[in-house]
Design a protein around this motif. Structure first.
Motif, PDB file in Angstrom:
ATOM      1  N   VAL A   1       0.853  -1.187   0.000  1.00  0.00           N
ATOM      2  CA  VAL A   1       0.000   0.000   0.000  1.00  0.00           C
ATOM      3  C   VAL A   1       0.891   1.240   0.000  1.00  0.00           C
ATOM      4  CG1 VAL A   1      -1.734   1.310   1.292  1.00  0.00           C
ATOM      5  CG2 VAL A   1      -1.835  -1.199   1.249  1.00  0.00           C
ATOM      6  N   VAL A   2       0.589   2.180  -0.863  1.00  0.00           N
ATOM      7  CA  VAL A   2       1.280   3.471  -0.865  1.00  0.00           C
ATOM      8  C   VAL A   2       0.209   4.553  -0.774  1.00  0.00           C
ATOM      9  CG1 VAL A   2       2.910   4.996  -2.021  1.00  0.00           C
ATOM     10  CG2 VAL A   2       3.111   2.514  -2.319  1.00  0.00           C
ATOM     11  N   ASP A   3       0.092   5.142   0.404  1.00  0.00           N
ATOM     12  CA  ASP A   3      -0.893   6.202   0.618  1.00  0.00           C
ATOM     13  C   ASP A   3      -0.243   7.565   0.455  1.00  0.00           C
ATOM     14  OD1 ASP A   3      -3.239   4.852   0.993  1.00  0.00           O
ATOM     15  OD2 ASP A   3      -3.043   4.691   3.157  1.00  0.00           O
ATOM     16  N   GLY A   4      -1.088   8.579   0.338  1.00  0.00           N
ATOM     17  CA  GLY A   4      -0.601   9.947   0.204  1.00  0.00           C
ATOM     18  C   GLY A   4      -0.349  10.370  -1.223  1.00  0.00           C
ATOM     19  N   THR A   5      -0.657   9.495  -2.180  1.00  0.00           N
ATOM     20  CA  THR A   5      -0.325   9.816  -3.571  1.00  0.00           C
ATOM     21  C   THR A   5      -1.212  10.917  -4.151  1.00  0.00           C
ATOM     22  OG1 THR A   5      -1.728   8.002  -4.365  1.00  0.00           O
ATOM     23  CG2 THR A   5       0.603   7.525  -4.030  1.00  0.00           C
TER      24      THR A   5
ATOM     25  N   LYS B   1      -1.165  -0.721  -4.210  1.00  0.00           N
ATOM     26  CA  LYS B   1      -2.479  -0.162  -3.916  1.00  0.00           C
ATOM     27  C   LYS B   1      -2.271   1.284  -3.509  1.00  0.00           C
ATOM     28  CE  LYS B   1      -4.872  -4.409  -2.576  1.00  0.00           C
ATOM     29  NZ  LYS B   1      -5.687  -5.079  -1.538  1.00  0.00           N
ATOM     30  N   LEU B   2      -2.576   2.176  -4.433  1.00  0.00           N
ATOM     31  CA  LEU B   2      -2.330   3.592  -4.196  1.00  0.00           C
ATOM     32  C   LEU B   2      -3.536   4.238  -3.534  1.00  0.00           C
ATOM     33  CD1 LEU B   2      -0.590   4.656  -7.528  1.00  0.00           C
ATOM     34  CD2 LEU B   2       0.374   3.526  -5.516  1.00  0.00           C
ATOM     35  N   GLY B   3      -3.280   4.945  -2.430  1.00  0.00           N
ATOM     36  CA  GLY B   3      -4.311   5.711  -1.741  1.00  0.00           C
ATOM     37  C   GLY B   3      -3.981   7.178  -1.829  1.00  0.00           C
ATOM     38  N   ALA B   4      -4.990   8.020  -1.911  1.00  0.00           N
ATOM     39  CA  ALA B   4      -4.755   9.443  -2.143  1.00  0.00           C
ATOM     40  C   ALA B   4      -4.465  10.224  -0.868  1.00  0.00           C
ATOM     41  CB  ALA B   4      -5.968  10.053  -2.849  1.00  0.00           C
TER      42      ALA B   4
ATOM     43  N   ARG C   1       1.702  20.777   4.867  1.00  0.00           N
ATOM     44  CA  ARG C   1       1.584  20.940   3.420  1.00  0.00           C
ATOM     45  C   ARG C   1       2.832  20.443   2.679  1.00  0.00           C
ATOM     46  NH1 ARG C   1      -2.840  23.633   2.032  1.00  0.00           N
ATOM     47  NH2 ARG C   1      -2.033  24.162  -0.038  1.00  0.00           N
ATOM     48  N   VAL C   2       3.333  19.318   3.126  1.00  0.00           N
ATOM     49  CA  VAL C   2       4.441  18.639   2.456  1.00  0.00           C
ATOM     50  C   VAL C   2       3.880  17.397   1.762  1.00  0.00           C
ATOM     51  CG1 VAL C   2       6.599  17.378   2.788  1.00  0.00           C
ATOM     52  CG2 VAL C   2       6.139  19.440   4.134  1.00  0.00           C
ATOM     53  N   PRO C   3       4.177  17.161   0.478  1.00  0.00           N
ATOM     54  CA  PRO C   3       3.728  15.939  -0.187  1.00  0.00           C
ATOM     55  C   PRO C   3       4.296  14.707   0.522  1.00  0.00           C
ATOM     56  CG  PRO C   3       4.480  17.541  -1.806  1.00  0.00           C
ATOM     57  CD  PRO C   3       4.876  18.076  -0.460  1.00  0.00           C
ATOM     58  N   VAL C   4       3.453  13.688   0.711  1.00  0.00           N
ATOM     59  CA  VAL C   4       3.879  12.500   1.452  1.00  0.00           C
ATOM     60  C   VAL C   4       3.564  11.229   0.663  1.00  0.00           C
ATOM     61  CG1 VAL C   4       3.530  13.623   3.686  1.00  0.00           C
ATOM     62  CG2 VAL C   4       1.676  12.256   2.707  1.00  0.00           C
ATOM     63  N   ALA C   5       4.368  10.201   0.940  1.00  0.00           N
ATOM     64  CA  ALA C   5       4.086   8.845   0.455  1.00  0.00           C
ATOM     65  C   ALA C   5       4.286   7.913   1.644  1.00  0.00           C
ATOM     66  CB  ALA C   5       5.017   8.462  -0.691  1.00  0.00           C
ATOM     67  N   PHE C   6       3.284   7.117   1.949  1.00  0.00           N
ATOM     68  CA  PHE C   6       3.275   6.262   3.130  1.00  0.00           C
ATOM     69  C   PHE C   6       3.251   4.797   2.696  1.00  0.00           C
ATOM     70  CE2 PHE C   6       0.157   4.428   6.441  1.00  0.00           C
ATOM     71  CZ  PHE C   6       1.188   3.883   7.186  1.00  0.00           C
ATOM     72  N   LEU C   7       4.305   4.052   3.052  1.00  0.00           N
ATOM     73  CA  LEU C   7       4.419   2.638   2.688  1.00  0.00           C
ATOM     74  C   LEU C   7       3.925   1.780   3.840  1.00  0.00           C
ATOM     75  CD1 LEU C   7       7.983   2.614   1.064  1.00  0.00           C
ATOM     76  CD2 LEU C   7       5.813   3.437   0.125  1.00  0.00           C
TER      77      LEU C   7
END
Length: 633
Positions: free
Chosen positions: A429-433, A455-458, A473-479
């Motif tokens: 799962v990769v959230d924050g996309t 599985k990409l989550g927004a 307000r920093v772009p993030v990606a959560f594994l």
């Protein structure tokens, strides 16, 4: 010289001249055979291509790191415990070995790897005092010290008043039950039976009433009915443990054994089924001629905690060297449990936290190792952070975001790994996309050749450290590899970890970090829509178990009165109502809000589509806003 020697020399000279003349006048010599032609010049064999460190994992070291962090020696890495400090020192040692720069607190003219902060970890509870005076009796009665304990959710203070028996102390209109019968008991001390009522009718109402048995809920309900204090009567002779959370529900309160209740209040038929299992709610019953005094004192306790921070500087001369990509994971866990965070109630066993989050910490260290071996450094600087006190409400990441060693606006992206050790069917799962338009393309490119099912989550908010960066307000990606039955239990052990899965996730994380660090333009933050993923948290913004969703993001580090918001989800009820980051919710519908527990109980009373008023403190003023809750997810 003798004459014979002269004659001999003359003859030799004549012979030499004749030989030279014959050679000059004789036939031409045979031509010399030319050498064979040189073979055509072959292309030189290409030098072996240098191995890209970003692509080279170290599964053996990953396994060793997980085993060490999740070992009995570190005893669950609870914040404030020696095990958490040892885990921080392990990470610091590894950063040093990799040759990374210290990027924590200043120590004179240099920096430390550690960034220190204070975390609220428990409560100091003094023995309560309880006394009962009755008209016509000369001396007040008090239970034995062993028969009484401060209640979970009690507030420091003293309460005095007439005793009013209110059954199980439940007000639940939706379940057709109200032990207060709609009445206030202003200035009284509520006498409450522990547990949940079991109506004779059974069915859905009986099932629903089981959700109203917590002592905190009973104290909040007593307070809302204007009680000044409460006494909760245990079902038997066993008392609960002393509170570990000093966050109170607004009134002093104790729990007493059933035998103590019989001695103090003989007018109540404690063994009668009508008391233990009433068929229906009864009206409050004042115990005339009584005056109860209850005193409790409970204070929060704090402990030092640390983020461990290292930097890999960008390559010399890079125009984006002062921009940063953060790679993070929390290293703390639950210690020996015993708190509401544990899913093993009453257990004091070591909660090993192998997946949560020794796995993410091992990934962080492996990604740092890969970058440390690069011959050419990236165009942007990389900051590696092992966060402390995540389990207490993302305290470490909140502290770092609020006290960064450089402007937070220079952080172009944050990649977070939390629970990446139970990969199933090569799924990640990769959230924050949704927090940057470029994320999906970058993540999919990083998966080239790995064949992971992504599985990409927004959504950028959620129950881990990346949420602190989203709020900034920093772009993030959560594994994340998913929840499992061992989550927050002692059984989350190292032998169940998929080391190969961590290695795959580390390769994707390293590639993703490199691509973000080297791309010409920085990622632009985008407000992401709320998600429906089951692992999300957020205090009413989509958490499981609520009938409604507001889209609010509580600040769990807040220690003042009310519930402070870290932010609100875009296009959610809270945002549409005008709530914003920094607001402190002090009233929700008819419920006063003193802390996050009050907030949780109040959410349970709301109905989708029924407009309510929310009162917040903003810039020193109280502001009332209209809000329509959405259905829960």
């Amino acid at each position: 010289m003798k004459p014979t020697s002269l004659r001999l020399r003359g003859r030799l000279a004549i012979h030499a001249s004749l030989l030279a003349l014959l050679a000059a006048c004789g036939p031409a010599a045979e031509p010399v055979t030319p050498p064979p032609p040189a073979p055509p010049e072959l292309p030189q064999a290409a030098a072996p291509k240098a191995e890209n460190p970003i692509e080279k994992g170290d599964p053996r070291r990953i396994e060793e790191d997980v085993k060490r962090l999740a070992s009995d020696d570190l005893a669950g890495r609870g914040t404030g415990d020696a095990g958490a400090q040892q885990a921080a020192e392990l990470v610091e040692k590894r950063f040093r070995e990799l040759g990374l720069e210290a990027f924590g607190d200043a120590e004179g003219s240099s920096k430390s790897f550690k960034q220190k902060f204070s975390a609220r970890v428990g409560a100091k509870v003094e023995a309560p005092t309880v006394s009962l005076a009755k008209k016509g009796q000369k001396a007040a009665k008090s239970p034995a010290a062993a028969d009484v304990i401060t209640a979970e959710g009690a507030q420091t203070g003293e309460a005095k008043g007439e005793v009013v028996f209110v059954g199980h102390g439940v007000t639940a209109p939706a379940a057709s039950w109200d032990d207060y019968a709609g009445k206030e008991i202003a200035g009284k001390v509520a006498l409450i039976v522990d547990g949940a009522p079991k109506p004779e009718s059974g069915g859905k109402n009986a099932e629903a009433l089981r959700d109203f048995k917590s002592v905190r809920y009973k104290l909040r309900t007593a307070r809302e009915h204007k009680a000044v204090g409460a006494i909760v009567v245990a079902a038997g002779e066993e008392l609960p443990a002393a509170p570990e959370n000093a966050s109170g529900m607004g009134i002093p309160a104790v729990v007493i054994k059933r035998s103590a209740a019989k001695a103090l209040f003989p007018e109540i038929k404690w063994d009668d089924a009508a008391v233990a299992s009433p068929k229906a709610a009864a009206s409050p019953k004042a115990l005339a001629g009584t005056e109860m005094s209850v005193t409790t004192k409970i204070e929060p306790t704090f402990a030092d905690a640390w983020n461990v921070v290292a930097r890999l500087p960008a390559r010399a001369g890079s125009k984006t060297a002062e921009e940063y990509v953060v790679v993070g994971a929390h290293y703390d866990h639950l210690g020996r449990g015993g708190t509401s965070h544990s899913r093993a109630p009453g257990s004091r066993e070591i909660h090993h936290g192998a997946d949560d989050n020794a796995s993410g910490t091992a990934l962080l260290l492996d990604v740092a190792r890969r970058f440390s071996k690069l011959a050419e450094k990236p165009a942007r600087s990389i900051v590696f952070i092992a966060f402390g006190a995540e389990e207490l409400g993302t305290l470490g990441s909140r502290h770092w975001v609020e006290h960064p060693p450089m402007p937070i606006g220079s952080v172009t992206a944050m990649i977070n790994a939390d629970m990446v050790g139970r990969m199933r069917d090569r799924t990640l799962v990769v959230d924050g996309t949704g927090t940057a338009a470029a994320w999906p393309e970058l993540v999919n490119a990083a998966n080239t050749g790995l064949s992971l099912t992504l599985k990409l989550g927004a959504e950028g908010f959620g129950a881990s450290d990346h949420a602190s960066f989203t709020a900034a307000r920093v772009p993030v990606a959560f594994l994340f590899t998913g929840v499992h039955d061992d989550y927050h239990k002692p059984s989350d052990t190292a032998d169940k970890i998929d080391v190969g899965g961590i290695d795959l996730a580390a390769t994707l994380a390293a590639r993703l970090t490199q691509s973000v660090a080297d791309r010409p333009e920085r990622l632009a933050f985008v407000e992401a829509p709320a998600a429906q993923d089951p692992h999300k948290g957020g205090g009413g913004g989509g958490a499981r178990g609520f009938r409604v969703s507001l889209g609010s993001i509580p600040d769990y580090a807040w220690q003042g009165k009310g519930v402070k918001l870290t932010g609100v989800r875009p296009d959610a009820p809270a945002a549409r109502a005008g709530l914003q980051a920094g607001d402190i919710i002090v009233k929700l519908d008819k419920h006063e809000i003193t802390n996050v527990h009050d907030y949780t109980f109040a959410l349970g009373d709301l109905e989708p589509g029924r407009e309510i008023t929310v009162e917040v403190e903003r810039d020193g003023k109280r502001v009332a806003l209209k809000l329509i809750p959405a259905p829960g997810r």
